[in-house]
Design an enzyme around this catalytic site. Structure first.
Site, PDB file in Angstrom:
ATOM      1  N   ARG A 103       0.855  -1.191   0.000  1.00 52.83           N
ATOM      2  CA  ARG A 103       0.000   0.000   0.000  1.00 52.83           C
ATOM      3  C   ARG A 103       0.888   1.236   0.000  1.00 52.83           C
ATOM      4  O   ARG A 103       2.107   1.138   0.169  1.00 52.83           O
ATOM      5  CB  ARG A 103      -0.939   0.009   1.204  1.00 52.83           C
ATOM      6  CG  ARG A 103      -0.231   0.056   2.537  1.00 52.83           C
ATOM      7  CD  ARG A 103      -1.210   0.138   3.695  1.00 52.83           C
ATOM      8  NE  ARG A 103      -0.505   0.068   4.956  1.00 52.83           N
ATOM      9  CZ  ARG A 103      -1.095   0.036   6.151  1.00 52.83           C
ATOM     10  NH1 ARG A 103      -2.403   0.048   6.238  1.00 52.83           N
ATOM     11  NH2 ARG A 103      -0.384  -0.008   7.244  1.00 52.83           N
ATOM     12  N   CYS A 107       3.128   8.306  -5.715  1.00 52.09           N
ATOM     13  CA  CYS A 107       3.968   9.474  -5.474  1.00 52.09           C
ATOM     14  C   CYS A 107       3.036  10.680  -5.361  1.00 52.09           C
ATOM     15  O   CYS A 107       2.331  11.012  -6.314  1.00 52.09           O
ATOM     16  CB  CYS A 107       4.956   9.675  -6.616  1.00 52.09           C
ATOM     17  SG  CYS A 107       5.771  11.265  -6.464  1.00 52.09           S
ATOM     18  N   ASN A 141      -3.616   8.324   4.812  1.00 54.12           N
ATOM     19  CA  ASN A 141      -3.312   7.529   6.011  1.00 54.12           C
ATOM     20  C   ASN A 141      -1.818   7.570   6.291  1.00 54.12           C
ATOM     21  O   ASN A 141      -1.002   7.371   5.394  1.00 54.12           O
ATOM     22  CB  ASN A 141      -3.732   6.068   5.780  1.00 54.12           C
ATOM     23  CG  ASN A 141      -3.371   5.173   6.952  1.00 54.12           C
ATOM     24  OD1 ASN A 141      -3.907   5.323   8.043  1.00 54.12           O
ATOM     25  ND2 ASN A 141      -2.435   4.260   6.737  1.00 54.12           N
ATOM     26  N   GLU A 142      -1.489   7.879   7.516  1.00 51.19           N
ATOM     27  CA  GLU A 142      -0.105   7.848   8.009  1.00 51.19           C
ATOM     28  C   GLU A 142       0.896   8.358   6.980  1.00 51.19           C
ATOM     29  O   GLU A 142       1.797   7.634   6.522  1.00 51.19           O
ATOM     30  CB  GLU A 142       0.253   6.432   8.469  1.00 51.19           C
ATOM     31  CG  GLU A 142      -0.527   6.046   9.703  1.00 51.19           C
ATOM     32  CD  GLU A 142      -0.039   4.778  10.384  1.00 51.19           C
ATOM     33  OE1 GLU A 142       0.640   3.977   9.740  1.00 51.19           O
ATOM     34  OE2 GLU A 142      -0.361   4.593  11.571  1.00 51.19           O
ATOM     35  N   CYS A 148      10.888   9.990  -2.205  1.00 46.50           N
ATOM     36  CA  CYS A 148      10.726   9.479  -3.567  1.00 46.50           C
ATOM     37  C   CYS A 148      11.750  10.123  -4.505  1.00 46.50           C
ATOM     38  O   CYS A 148      12.030  11.316  -4.397  1.00 46.50           O
ATOM     39  CB  CYS A 148       9.294   9.774  -4.034  1.00 46.50           C
ATOM     40  SG  CYS A 148       9.005   9.287  -5.735  1.00 46.50           S
ATOM     41  N   CYS A 150      11.550   9.747  -8.014  1.00 49.80           N
ATOM     42  CA  CYS A 150      11.069   9.672  -9.408  1.00 49.80           C
ATOM     43  C   CYS A 150      11.436  10.967 -10.140  1.00 49.80           C
ATOM     44  O   CYS A 150      11.847  11.949  -9.516  1.00 49.80           O
ATOM     45  CB  CYS A 150       9.562   9.426  -9.440  1.00 49.80           C
ATOM     46  SG  CYS A 150       8.583  10.859  -8.994  1.00 49.80           S
ATOM     47  N   CYS A 153       9.814  14.095  -8.751  1.00 52.99           N
ATOM     48  CA  CYS A 153      10.376  14.547  -7.466  1.00 52.99           C
ATOM     49  C   CYS A 153      11.755  15.170  -7.661  1.00 52.99           C
ATOM     50  O   CYS A 153      12.080  16.186  -7.049  1.00 52.99           O
ATOM     51  CB  CYS A 153      10.439  13.393  -6.468  1.00 52.99           C
ATOM     52  SG  CYS A 153       8.789  12.941  -5.882  1.00 52.99           S
ATOM     53  N   GLU A 299      -6.313   5.500  15.770  1.00 56.14           N
ATOM     54  CA  GLU A 299      -6.135   4.047  15.835  1.00 56.14           C
ATOM     55  C   GLU A 299      -5.571   3.741  17.216  1.00 56.14           C
ATOM     56  O   GLU A 299      -4.544   4.309  17.603  1.00 56.14           O
ATOM     57  CB  GLU A 299      -5.149   3.564  14.766  1.00 56.14           C
ATOM     58  CG  GLU A 299      -5.642   3.792  13.362  1.00 56.14           C
ATOM     59  CD  GLU A 299      -4.658   3.297  12.298  1.00 56.14           C
ATOM     60  OE1 GLU A 299      -3.731   2.546  12.629  1.00 56.14           O
ATOM     61  OE2 GLU A 299      -4.831   3.694  11.137  1.00 56.14           O
ATOM     62  N   TRP A 308       3.753  -7.793   9.985  1.00 56.97           N
ATOM     63  CA  TRP A 308       5.084  -7.589   9.394  1.00 56.97           C
ATOM     64  C   TRP A 308       6.189  -7.938  10.390  1.00 56.97           C
ATOM     65  O   TRP A 308       7.339  -8.009  10.046  1.00 56.97           O
ATOM     66  CB  TRP A 308       5.292  -6.168   8.873  1.00 56.97           C
ATOM     67  CG  TRP A 308       4.334  -5.202   9.451  1.00 56.97           C
ATOM     68  CD1 TRP A 308       4.521  -4.434  10.543  1.00 56.97           C
ATOM     69  CD2 TRP A 308       3.016  -4.930   8.976  1.00 56.97           C
ATOM     70  NE1 TRP A 308       3.406  -3.693  10.785  1.00 56.97           N
ATOM     71  CE2 TRP A 308       2.472  -3.968   9.834  1.00 56.97           C
ATOM     72  CE3 TRP A 308       2.250  -5.409   7.901  1.00 56.97           C
ATOM     73  CZ2 TRP A 308       1.185  -3.472   9.669  1.00 56.97           C
ATOM     74  CZ3 TRP A 308       0.978  -4.905   7.752  1.00 56.97           C
ATOM     75  CH2 TRP A 308       0.464  -3.956   8.615  1.00 56.97           C
TER      76      TRP A 308
HETATM   77  C1  GAL Z   1      -1.310   1.618  11.128  1.00 52.83           C
HETATM   78  C2  GAL Z   1      -2.121   1.838   9.865  1.00 52.83           C
HETATM   79  C3  GAL Z   1      -3.342   0.935   9.830  1.00 52.83           C
HETATM   80  C4  GAL Z   1      -2.955  -0.453  10.176  1.00 52.83           C
HETATM   81  C5  GAL Z   1      -2.317  -0.445  11.528  1.00 52.83           C
HETATM   82  C6  GAL Z   1      -1.976  -1.795  12.089  1.00 52.83           C
HETATM   83  O1  GAL Z   1      -0.012   2.034  11.001  1.00 52.83           O
HETATM   84  O2  GAL Z   1      -2.545   3.154   9.743  1.00 52.83           O
HETATM   85  O3  GAL Z   1      -3.913   0.996   8.562  1.00 52.83           O
HETATM   86  O4  GAL Z   1      -2.116  -0.955   9.213  1.00 52.83           O
HETATM   87  O5  GAL Z   1      -1.135   0.304  11.452  1.00 52.83           O
HETATM   88  O6  GAL Z   1      -1.266  -2.570  11.286  1.00 52.83           O
END
Ligand code: GAL
Length: 656
Positions: A103, A107, A141-142, A148, A150, A153, A299, A308
């Site tokens: 995800r 760019c 998001n975040e 970058c 490219c 950029c 969140e 991960w």
């Molecule tokens: C954050 C992200 C969420 C989700 C969460 C937990 O960094 O904004 O979409 O991925 O981590 O993995």
């Protein structure tokens, strides 16, 4: 104050939507965040928009009186867009496109990407412009200060440099390019930093690229924010952030929106070292300080994390509730839990939500329900604020420059700030984390750790504070770099010399070796990482080194400057030093101290100008007991008591 959840209706069978809304409503959920990664559902084919499914979700939530944070899904463009325009994919430091399939590949400087991003934003905003149910909008998001490389950029970076420095000659001078024959003869020779470790590359170039990247991210947010505000002038805008490797300048980023939101994943396993107990409170105070007002958690930790990285242990009893209340105590007014139910597909399936794969609400869910109930009792503190006597300055540029050139092993910019935060926290003090250009006049103590990269406005602000009678604490590695990230050719701490009343005649980057200092009262503390060897001009020694060839040289000093007092801590010490030092400074400046707080217990005091409410959070795995000076009423239990007893991760609020 509200509790919410992140909900991904596109990931669930339709038959679950109503059941989920019903359970949310019964549990006390007041808000859901939607659509954050749903671009491929909202625009399944180029120019074909489908809001029907989202409308249906919204109608269901409306029936259950649940509000919505609507997200602009630009973090994840659909695959058809990458296929049609591969040039919108970010390029890594080695110049090759990053691989799609995860995800955030886009760019944000690509004009082609932006034309699609603008269109989906406009469509969504128009579609929901009259919905009172949408109480806030989240952009992307975040976001990071993407590095970058490219073609777009590169070109933008070159234009940005010329704009800032006017000529190639000036860029060469600013970058000190006479070293290693790096002089540019033409702007086209300027390249972003490469995949080599940053420490091998020109620090001036690296810092400029970081500034440029951060500015681009802020501009991106601004552009999308303007689209939303054009349609809905009263829209309440945010973007959610965290501490990543390439943090943007939070102050600039959130300048473009109405409120800060933070993705809050406190450690499930407490740090083995109790000195790190307050780290998390530090992050929360930093978030509140970005705009100097209440923030949201967009969140919030809900279960074992993983995906991960190998999975962590599951949150201990009390953590789901305690960590949310901790965020509220530090200034969050809405806490949205990530996520309602754990994903059953996709890479993130082991980052747990409140409900497990089984879809059977369990222990964590029950605690969450209890949290919703507890937050319902917090009306009394809704309009209260955190007023602090102490501020710690956080400068993104110092953080960046430290990452570009690590000083010694284990010496991190943010850690320097945390030592002081932790020390003052142990006495139950409220602490603001503020930008260097903040109005400092109402603080009794300002800590400006490691003012490494010079910025005129910040230095003037700090001088002004001391001149007007403030108590200032500076530390080692201040005044080292000019604004180009080159060294200033003067005795350290260069621009801060007058304030400090001492000079660094030599320094010893000792890394993980240890030295000892002894303070004016004969207390001995060990220190490591860095030792400034100081010569006094007008200052007095607060502590001296006690061993090695600089035995008896000042390590920590105190200087009277105009109406103010300036301390300089020339080394990095064990926590006991900071605790003793903070205690002395608080006594000198008349800041009340709560003594004997059990390790890990955090205290924040909130006031509405008439009443004061004291929040206690036990961020430890031990039971804790805190004696109060008189009987006080708990606003959670309604019971009067002269001591607060807290289970591990327990929380209470008393009216003073
Ligand atoms: C954050 C992200 C969420 C989700 C969460 C937990 O960094 O904004 O979409 O991925 O981590 O993995």
């Amino acid at each position: 104050m509200k509790i919410g959840v992140d909900y991904y209706p596109e990931q669930w069978d339709k038959s679950l939507w109503e059941k989920d809304a019903d359970l949310m409503s019964k549990t006390g959920v007041k808000v859901v965040r939607l659509a954050e990664f749903a671009w491929s559902r909202l625009e399944p084919r180029e120019g074909e928009f489908d809001f029907a499914w989202l409308d249906e979700v919204m109608r269901i939530f409306a029936r259950y009186r649940i509000d919505v944070v609507m997200s602009i899904p630009t973090n994840c463009p659909p695959l058809w867009l990458y296929r049609k325009h591969p040039e919108i994919i970010q390029k890594g430091p080695d110049g090759s496109p990053i691989q799609t399939g995860i995800r955030g590949h886009r760019c944000i400087n690509s004009e082609v990407f932006m034309s699609y991003a603008r269109r989906i934003t406009e469509r969504m905003v128009r579609h929901y412009s009259s919905s009172a149910q949408v109480i806030a909008w989240q952009i992307d998001n975040e976001l990071e200060a993407y590095q970058c490389t490219c073609d777009t950029c590169r070109k933008k970076f070159r234009d940005w440099l010329i704009d800032k420095h006017d000529s190639i000659a000036n860029i060469n001078a600013a970058f000190g390019n006479s070293v290693w024959s790096l002089e540019y003869s033409d702007i086209s020779e300027v390249e972003p930093p490469t995949a080599y470790p940053k420490a091998w590359q020109n620090p001036a170039l690296c810092l400029e690229f970081q500034r440029f990247s951060s500015e681009c991210t802020a501009k991106y947010v601004k552009e999308l924010a303007m689209i939303i505000k054009r349609e809905i002038p009263k829209a309440n805008l945010t973007t959610n952030t965290w501490f990543c490797e390439n943090t943007p300048d939070f102050y600039e980023l959130f300048d473009q929106v109405d409120f800060v939101s933070y993705d809050n994943y406190p450690p499930v396993m407490l740090p083995a070292d109790p000195d790190e107990f307050y780290s998390h409170a530090f992050h929360l105070d930093l978030m509140r300080g970005i705009k100097g007002k209440k923030f949201w958690v967009m969140e919030q930790l809900s279960g074992p994390t993983g995906s991960w990285a190998p999975m962590t242990q599951t949150p201990r009893p009390g953590q789901i509730m305690g960590y949310s209340l901790q965020a509220i105590a530090h200034g969050a007014d809405t806490v949205v839990h990530f996520r309602w139910r754990t994903a059953v597909s996709g890479a993130e399936m082991h980052w747990h939500g409140l409900i497990d794969h089984s879809n059977v609400p369990g222990r964590r869910f029950n605690e969450f329900a209890e949290l919703c109930n507890t937050v319902g009792k917090l009306g009394l503190i809704e309009s209260t604020e955190i007023v602090s006597d102490i501020a710690i300055i956080y400068c993104p540029e110092n953080d960046w420059a430290f990452k570009i050139q690590p000083q010694t092993e284990g010496f991190y910019y943010l850690e320097q700030l945390k030592y002081f935060h932790s020390a003052f926290s142990r006495y139950g003090a409220n602490i603001d984390i503020v930008p260097a250009d903040a109005d400092l006049s109402h603080y009794k103590v300002v800590v400006a750790p490691t003012m490494y990269v010079y910025d005129r406005k910040s230095a003037e602000n700090i001088y002004r504070y001391a001149i007007n009678g403030g108590t200032l604490i500076l530390t080692n590695r201040s005044g080292v770099k000019d604004s180009n990230n080159n060294c200033i050719m003067q005795p350290l701490p260069t621009v801060y010399k007058e304030l400090v009343g001492a000079e660094v005649t030599e320094y010893d980057p000792i890394g993980n070796n240890n030295q000892t200092i002894v303070d004016f009262a004969g207390n001995r503390f060990s220190c490591s990482q860095w030792c400034d060897i100081l010569t006094l001009t007008t200052a007095k020694a607060y502590a001296e080194y006690d061993d090695g060839f600089y035995r008896c040289c000042p390590a920590v000093t105190m200087n009277r400057y105009c109406n103010g007092v300036v301390y300089y801590v020339g080394t990095i010490c064990e926590m006991d030093f900071y605790e003793s030092f903070a205690g002395n400074v608080m006594r000198q400046t008349g800041i009340p101290r709560l003594k004997g707080l059990p390790a890990g217990v955090e205290v924040t005091t909130r006031t509405n100008g008439i009443d004061e409410f004291i929040c206690f959070f036990n961020n430890s795995e031990e039971n804790a007991e805190i004696s109060l000076p008189k009987a006080m009423f708990s606003i959670l239990t309604g019971v009067g008591k002269d001591k607060v007893t807290l289970k591990p991760f327990g929380f209470d609020i008393v009216r003073k």
